[in-house]
Scaffold this motif. Structure first.
Motif, PDB file in Angstrom:
ATOM      1  N   SER A 280       0.842  -1.189   0.000  1.00  0.00           N
ATOM      2  CA  SER A 280       0.000   0.000   0.000  1.00  0.00           C
ATOM      3  C   SER A 280       0.879   1.242   0.000  1.00  0.00           C
ATOM      4  CB  SER A 280      -0.911  -0.016   1.238  1.00  0.00           C
ATOM      5  OG  SER A 280      -0.150   0.189   2.412  1.00  0.00           O
ATOM      6  N   GLY A 281       0.239   2.396   0.169  1.00  0.00           N
ATOM      7  CA  GLY A 281       0.983   3.647   0.181  1.00  0.00           C
ATOM      8  C   GLY A 281       1.910   3.786   1.364  1.00  0.00           C
ATOM      9  N   GLY A 282       1.549   3.156   2.484  1.00  0.00           N
ATOM     10  CA  GLY A 282       2.364   3.306   3.689  1.00  0.00           C
ATOM     11  C   GLY A 282       3.013   2.035   4.171  1.00  0.00           C
ATOM     12  N   ASN A 283       2.717   0.888   3.537  1.00  0.00           N
ATOM     13  CA  ASN A 283       3.228  -0.386   4.048  1.00  0.00           C
ATOM     14  C   ASN A 283       3.633  -1.319   2.913  1.00  0.00           C
ATOM     15  OD1 ASN A 283       2.371  -0.347   7.157  1.00  0.00           O
ATOM     16  ND2 ASN A 283       0.692   0.504   5.961  1.00  0.00           N
ATOM     17  N   THR A 284       4.694  -2.069   3.142  1.00  0.00           N
ATOM     18  CA  THR A 284       5.091  -3.157   2.257  1.00  0.00           C
ATOM     19  C   THR A 284       5.604  -4.281   3.141  1.00  0.00           C
ATOM     20  OG1 THR A 284       5.717  -1.611   0.489  1.00  0.00           O
ATOM     21  CG2 THR A 284       6.604  -3.863   0.349  1.00  0.00           C
TER      22      THR A 284
ATOM     23  N   VAL B 122      -2.004  -1.152  -3.678  1.00  0.00           N
ATOM     24  CA  VAL B 122      -1.188  -1.532  -4.839  1.00  0.00           C
ATOM     25  C   VAL B 122      -1.572  -2.930  -5.330  1.00  0.00           C
ATOM     26  CG1 VAL B 122       1.190  -1.784  -5.704  1.00  0.00           C
ATOM     27  CG2 VAL B 122       0.674  -0.052  -3.987  1.00  0.00           C
ATOM     28  N   GLY B 123      -2.264  -3.699  -4.483  1.00  0.00           N
ATOM     29  CA  GLY B 123      -2.704  -5.031  -4.875  1.00  0.00           C
ATOM     30  C   GLY B 123      -3.695  -5.026  -6.021  1.00  0.00           C
ATOM     31  N   CYS B 124      -4.271  -3.845  -6.346  1.00  0.00           N
ATOM     32  CA  CYS B 124      -5.172  -3.740  -7.503  1.00  0.00           C
ATOM     33  C   CYS B 124      -4.405  -3.796  -8.817  1.00  0.00           C
ATOM     34  CB  CYS B 124      -5.933  -2.417  -7.460  1.00  0.00           C
ATOM     35  SG  CYS B 124      -7.039  -2.241  -6.064  1.00  0.00           S
TER      36      CYS B 124
ATOM     37  N   GLU C 190       9.908  -6.955   4.888  1.00  0.00           N
ATOM     38  CA  GLU C 190       9.233  -5.675   4.706  1.00  0.00           C
ATOM     39  C   GLU C 190      10.183  -4.668   4.074  1.00  0.00           C
ATOM     40  OE1 GLU C 190       8.238  -3.919   8.556  1.00  0.00           O
ATOM     41  OE2 GLU C 190       9.741  -5.216   9.449  1.00  0.00           O
ATOM     42  N   THR C 191       9.662  -3.494   3.768  1.00  0.00           N
ATOM     43  CA  THR C 191      10.509  -2.450   3.247  1.00  0.00           C
ATOM     44  C   THR C 191      11.378  -1.878   4.359  1.00  0.00           C
ATOM     45  OG1 THR C 191      10.567  -0.281   2.189  1.00  0.00           O
ATOM     46  CG2 THR C 191       8.668  -0.750   3.572  1.00  0.00           C
ATOM     47  N   LEU C 192      12.598  -1.528   4.020  1.00  0.00           N
ATOM     48  CA  LEU C 192      13.509  -0.933   4.988  1.00  0.00           C
ATOM     49  C   LEU C 192      13.415   0.582   4.994  1.00  0.00           C
ATOM     50  CD1 LEU C 192      16.649  -3.143   4.266  1.00  0.00           C
ATOM     51  CD2 LEU C 192      15.040  -3.366   6.158  1.00  0.00           C
ATOM     52  N   ASP C 193      12.678   1.158   4.032  1.00  0.00           N
ATOM     53  CA  ASP C 193      12.567   2.622   3.991  1.00  0.00           C
ATOM     54  C   ASP C 193      11.152   3.044   3.599  1.00  0.00           C
ATOM     55  OD1 ASP C 193      12.934   1.948   1.191  1.00  0.00           O
ATOM     56  OD2 ASP C 193      15.094   2.167   1.500  1.00  0.00           O
ATOM     57  N   ILE C 194      10.915   3.283   2.318  1.00  0.00           N
ATOM     58  CA  ILE C 194       9.581   3.730   1.902  1.00  0.00           C
ATOM     59  C   ILE C 194       8.765   2.558   1.370  1.00  0.00           C
ATOM     60  CG2 ILE C 194      10.343   6.073   1.399  1.00  0.00           C
ATOM     61  CD1 ILE C 194      10.353   5.329  -1.574  1.00  0.00           C
ATOM     62  N   ALA C 195       7.448   2.715   1.403  1.00  0.00           N
ATOM     63  CA  ALA C 195       6.550   1.666   0.917  1.00  0.00           C
ATOM     64  C   ALA C 195       6.436   1.736  -0.602  1.00  0.00           C
ATOM     65  CB  ALA C 195       5.175   1.818   1.554  1.00  0.00           C
ATOM     66  N   VAL C 196       6.004   0.632  -1.204  1.00  0.00           N
ATOM     67  CA  VAL C 196       5.921   0.566  -2.664  1.00  0.00           C
ATOM     68  C   VAL C 196       4.915   1.584  -3.202  1.00  0.00           C
ATOM     69  CG1 VAL C 196       4.267  -1.360  -2.568  1.00  0.00           C
ATOM     70  CG2 VAL C 196       5.544  -0.934  -4.657  1.00  0.00           C
TER      71      VAL C 196
ATOM     72  N   PHE D  27     -12.259  -3.620  -2.423  1.00  0.00           N
ATOM     73  CA  PHE D  27     -11.724  -4.146  -1.173  1.00  0.00           C
ATOM     74  C   PHE D  27     -10.208  -3.969  -1.052  1.00  0.00           C
ATOM     75  CE2 PHE D  27     -15.441  -6.838  -2.331  1.00  0.00           C
ATOM     76  CZ  PHE D  27     -16.297  -6.380  -1.347  1.00  0.00           C
ATOM     77  N   CYS D  28      -9.506  -3.795  -2.192  1.00  0.00           N
ATOM     78  CA  CYS D  28      -8.060  -3.572  -2.135  1.00  0.00           C
ATOM     79  C   CYS D  28      -7.750  -2.186  -1.567  1.00  0.00           C
ATOM     80  CB  CYS D  28      -7.450  -3.701  -3.533  1.00  0.00           C
ATOM     81  SG  CYS D  28      -6.534  -5.230  -3.812  1.00  0.00           S
ATOM     82  N   ILE D  29      -8.402  -1.183  -2.159  1.00  0.00           N
ATOM     83  CA  ILE D  29      -8.181   0.194  -1.720  1.00  0.00           C
ATOM     84  C   ILE D  29      -8.826   0.386  -0.351  1.00  0.00           C
ATOM     85  CG2 ILE D  29      -8.664   2.610  -2.294  1.00  0.00           C
ATOM     86  CD1 ILE D  29      -8.672   1.774  -5.241  1.00  0.00           C
ATOM     87  N   ASP D  30      -8.196   1.214   0.486  1.00  0.00           N
ATOM     88  CA  ASP D  30      -8.679   1.447   1.852  1.00  0.00           C
ATOM     89  C   ASP D  30     -10.186   1.665   1.866  1.00  0.00           C
ATOM     90  OD1 ASP D  30      -6.068   1.286   2.608  1.00  0.00           O
ATOM     91  OD2 ASP D  30      -5.824   3.415   3.063  1.00  0.00           O
ATOM     92  N   ASN D  31     -10.873   0.971   2.782  1.00  0.00           N
ATOM     93  CA  ASN D  31     -12.332   1.048   2.844  1.00  0.00           C
ATOM     94  C   ASN D  31     -12.822   0.746   4.249  1.00  0.00           C
ATOM     95  OD1 ASN D  31     -13.133  -2.069   2.902  1.00  0.00           O
ATOM     96  ND2 ASN D  31     -11.463  -1.826   1.442  1.00  0.00           N
ATOM     97  N   GLY D  32     -14.047   1.127   4.521  1.00  0.00           N
ATOM     98  CA  GLY D  32     -14.607   0.921   5.847  1.00  0.00           C
ATOM     99  C   GLY D  32     -15.002  -0.509   6.128  1.00  0.00           C
ATOM    100  N   ILE D  33     -15.347  -1.264   5.082  1.00  0.00           N
ATOM    101  CA  ILE D  33     -15.854  -2.615   5.314  1.00  0.00           C
ATOM    102  C   ILE D  33     -14.771  -3.537   5.847  1.00  0.00           C
ATOM    103  CG2 ILE D  33     -15.474  -3.659   3.037  1.00  0.00           C
ATOM    104  CD1 ILE D  33     -18.724  -3.797   5.096  1.00  0.00           C
ATOM    105  N   MET D  34     -13.514  -3.308   5.470  1.00  0.00           N
ATOM    106  CA  MET D  34     -12.429  -4.162   5.976  1.00  0.00           C
ATOM    107  C   MET D  34     -12.229  -3.926   7.480  1.00  0.00           C
ATOM    108  SD  MET D  34      -8.999  -2.339   4.469  1.00  0.00           S
ATOM    109  CE  MET D  34      -8.173  -1.023   5.413  1.00  0.00           C
ATOM    110  N   ILE D  35     -12.465  -2.700   7.913  1.00  0.00           N
ATOM    111  CA  ILE D  35     -12.361  -2.392   9.348  1.00  0.00           C
ATOM    112  C   ILE D  35     -13.524  -3.024  10.096  1.00  0.00           C
ATOM    113  CG2 ILE D  35     -12.236  -0.530  11.047  1.00  0.00           C
ATOM    114  CD1 ILE D  35      -9.796  -0.790   9.162  1.00  0.00           C
ATOM    115  N   ALA D  36     -14.703  -3.016   9.475  1.00  0.00           N
ATOM    116  CA  ALA D  36     -15.861  -3.660  10.087  1.00  0.00           C
ATOM    117  C   ALA D  36     -15.644  -5.161  10.214  1.00  0.00           C
ATOM    118  CB  ALA D  36     -17.111  -3.372   9.254  1.00  0.00           C
ATOM    119  N   GLN D  37     -15.077  -5.785   9.187  1.00  0.00           N
ATOM    120  CA  GLN D  37     -14.861  -7.234   9.204  1.00  0.00           C
ATOM    121  C   GLN D  37     -13.877  -7.637  10.305  1.00  0.00           C
ATOM    122  OE1 GLN D  37     -16.068  -9.846   8.067  1.00  0.00           O
ATOM    123  NE2 GLN D  37     -14.517 -11.439   7.960  1.00  0.00           N
TER     124      GLN D  37
END
Length: 367
Positions: free
Chosen positions: A152-156, A295-297, A171-177, A323-333
């Motif tokens: 994602s934008g902040g994590n790899t 980025v998984g999209c 994981e990434t040692l510096d910036i995310a993909v 469901f790949c892009i940040d969304n509320g339903i993944m937090i609900a699940q």
């Protein structure tokens, strides 16, 4: 050192359960409602999202993103409630992103979640953003026990489940993909609508030349800042033709275009990710890969991972942008799974944090 109490895996619910999930760790504000049925299945009742989009060449600042979330929170949540056909009084719990993410946007959403909890007398559940991606991916795709590539934008991260914890293998040692791709999109002035990463993917499809770039894997980890700097530097190279992709004299066959750089950046970075994912698969003997995160999209990433998995007799699982892009339903699940195991977040501790490791979460609902 104290040991974690082990619990039985999650059983089928004795009645339907409902949860509202609120996500706002970056520039997407999302609200979604999910229902867990008596037969063990899950039904997405609503999944509403609004994105803060900046002009080309600009990123999104935490303060401005937080203002966007506050401005749109009421409308997004109301739409989620209306679309679901249920009321706030029907909910069993309200789930919100505790972290990781950008501080100010996280705080805005946490404040909304606390307010709703107090107004309607519903328990709160703080959710790890990364675990939300994983659990929604597992639910949608049916993957059983995959190696997870979280991009994602902040994590790899490359992740595998073991003993009620999602263990980080690499994981990434510096910036995310995602951050790497987004920043290069700004350098070449691509639009941020619908997202810079998506527009990088479209440009890459036009690329014809693979320009050599640094390839940095360090064991199970990757480093992406060097390849980003190298790609940015190439935009000042005398061979770079930003506005004249075809040489006029026909003599210069060593030129490259923005599309070539997008193509080269994608191919090189994704090859690094495929390598460390394959190494994790070999380590635990897994035949499944689940790609989650924004980025998984990317269809090229899915294609490259699919080639690797097929050669190993395995299979790749991925979801679309709902469901790949940040969304509320993944937090609900993820929040509802946790709530059904007895977890709640007291109002006094309903904070948020920019740093919340995936492997800090007790995944009590899995065997």
């Amino acid at each position: 050192m104290p040991t974690r109490a082990r619990r039985s895996p999650l059983q089928k619910p004795e009645r339907p359960y409902l949860a509202l999930g609120l996500e706002g760790s970056a520039n997407k504000l999302g609200a979604g409602i999910i229902r867990h049925e008596i037969d063990g299945s899950s039904i997405v009742l609503s999944n509403v999202r609004h994105t803060y989009i900046t002009p080309p060449g600009e990123g999104f600042l935490p303060r401005d993103t937080a203002v966007h979330h506050r401005q749109w929170a009421l409308e997004v949540i109301q739409d989620a409630i209306t679309n679901s056909g249920v009321s706030m009084h029907d909910l069993d719990c309200i789930c919100y992103t505790k972290g990781p993410g950008m501080g100010a946007p996280l705080q805005s959403v946490a404040l909304v979640a606390r307010t709703l909890s107090l107004l309607f007398g519903k328990p709160l559940v703080g959710v790890n953003h990364c675990v939300g991606h994983i659990e929604m991916g597992r639910e949608v795709t049916g993957a059983q026990n995959p190696i997870v590539l979280y991009v994602s934008g902040g994590n790899t991260q490359v992740i595998a489940y073991s003993r009620q914890c999602y263990r980080i293998f690499g994981e990434t040692l510096d910036i995310a993909v995602g951050n790497c791709l987004d920043r290069f999109a700004r350098v070449i002035n691509l639009s941020n609508d619908p997202s810079p990463g998506y527009n990088i993917e479209q440009e890459a499809k036009k690329g014809k030349r693979l320009v050599p770039l640094p390839y940095t894997t360090k064991g199970m980890d990757v480093s992406l800042s060097g390849i980003l700097t190298a790609t940015e530097t190439l935009t000042y190279d005398k061979r770079f033709r930003a506005n004249d992709p075809v040489p006029q004299d026909g003599a210069d066959d060593d030129y490259f275009t923005p599309a070539d750089l997008c193509f080269s950046l994608q191919e090189t970075v994704f090859a690094m990710l495929v390598e460390i994912t394959e190494r994790a698969m070999a380590h635990i003997g897994s035949k499944e890969v689940l790609i989650v995160g924004g980025v998984g999209c990317n269809l090229r990433l899915q294609e490259m991972m699919g080639i690797m998995a097929e050669e190993r007799g395995g299979k790749v699982f991925a979801t679309d942008d709902r469901f790949c892009i940040d969304n509320g339903i993944m937090i609900a699940q993820a929040g509802l799974l946790s709530y059904r195991m007895g977890f709640q977040t007291p109002i006094a501790k309903s904070t948020c944090t920019q740093r919340f490791r995936t492997d800090e979460v007790h995944v009590a609902w899995r065997a």
